[in-house]
Design a protein around this motif. Structure first.
Motif, PDB file in Angstrom:
ATOM      1  N   SER A   1       0.844  -1.191   0.000  1.00 39.55           N
ATOM      2  CA  SER A   1       0.000   0.000   0.000  1.00 39.55           C
ATOM      3  C   SER A   1       0.882   1.246   0.000  1.00 39.55           C
TER       4      SER A   1
ATOM      5  N   LEU B   1      -0.286   4.278   0.067  1.00 45.93           N
ATOM      6  CA  LEU B   1      -0.887   5.212   1.023  1.00 45.93           C
ATOM      7  C   LEU B   1      -0.362   4.968   2.429  1.00 45.93           C
TER       8      LEU B   1
ATOM      9  N   TYR C   1       4.688   9.919  -6.818  1.00 45.82           N
ATOM     10  CA  TYR C   1       3.630   9.482  -7.736  1.00 45.82           C
ATOM     11  C   TYR C   1       3.867  10.019  -9.151  1.00 45.82           C
TER      12      TYR C   1
ATOM     13  N   ASP D   1      -9.432   7.270 -11.772  1.00 47.23           N
ATOM     14  CA  ASP D   1      -9.329   6.124 -10.856  1.00 47.23           C
ATOM     15  C   ASP D   1      -8.275   6.341  -9.780  1.00 47.23           C
ATOM     16  N   THR D   2      -8.310   7.486  -9.127  1.00 47.20           N
ATOM     17  CA  THR D   2      -7.277   7.822  -8.146  1.00 47.20           C
ATOM     18  C   THR D   2      -7.182   6.810  -7.017  1.00 47.20           C
ATOM     19  N   ASP D   3      -8.266   6.155  -6.665  1.00 46.63           N
ATOM     20  CA  ASP D   3      -8.230   5.150  -5.593  1.00 46.63           C
ATOM     21  C   ASP D   3      -7.325   3.979  -5.963  1.00 46.63           C
ATOM     22  N   ARG D   4      -7.223   3.694  -7.245  1.00 44.52           N
ATOM     23  CA  ARG D   4      -6.408   2.555  -7.691  1.00 44.52           C
ATOM     24  C   ARG D   4      -4.914   2.835  -7.593  1.00 44.52           C
TER      25      ARG D   4
ATOM     26  N   ALA E   1      -3.535   3.728  -4.948  1.00 43.53           N
ATOM     27  CA  ALA E   1      -3.188   3.527  -3.540  1.00 43.53           C
ATOM     28  C   ALA E   1      -2.308   2.307  -3.304  1.00 43.53           C
ATOM     29  N   THR E   2      -2.368   1.330  -4.217  1.00 44.63           N
ATOM     30  CA  THR E   2      -1.617   0.088  -4.011  1.00 44.63           C
ATOM     31  C   THR E   2      -0.922  -0.344  -5.293  1.00 44.63           C
TER      32      THR E   2
ATOM     33  N   GLY F   1      -3.433  -2.126  -7.414  1.00 42.22           N
ATOM     34  CA  GLY F   1      -4.330  -1.199  -8.097  1.00 42.22           C
ATOM     35  C   GLY F   1      -3.688  -0.616  -9.341  1.00 42.22           C
TER      36      GLY F   1
END
Length: 87
Positions: free
Chosen positions: A34, A36, A45, A65-68, A70-71, A74
């Motif tokens: 992760s 994050l 990034y 798809d900013t959440d992707r 995080a890892t 993703g």
């Protein structure tokens, strides 16, 4: 054709290099890959996105798809969805 394992290894190398020496594979593993959890910086990034485009030939939109982002998994999904690299 790139195997999923090879692609993951390449991405992990890119993630570590983009952190400018602030991160090790052990750190990533402890954080369950992760970014994050590791407080991956915005500069890291941007380096990561640039390196993925240069090394893998895949454009990643930093605003989609900013959440992707995080890892590691993703980001692998984003790469696979792009169709730019066969995993």
């Amino acid at each position: 054709m790139t195997s999923a394992t090879d692609l993951r290894s390449r991405l992990i190398r890119i993630v570590i290099e983009s952190a400018d020496g602030e991160l090790t594979n052990g750190d990533l593993a402890k954080a369950d890959y992760s970014l994050l959890a590791l407080n991956y910086s915005s500069l890291s990034y941007m380096r990561l996105i640039d390196a993925v485009e240069n090394d893998l030939g895949v454009y990643l939109d930093p605003e989609a798809d900013t959440d992707r982002f995080a890892t590691v998994d993703g980001i692998l999904g984003l790469i696979a969805d792009s169709g730019g690299v066969t995993a």
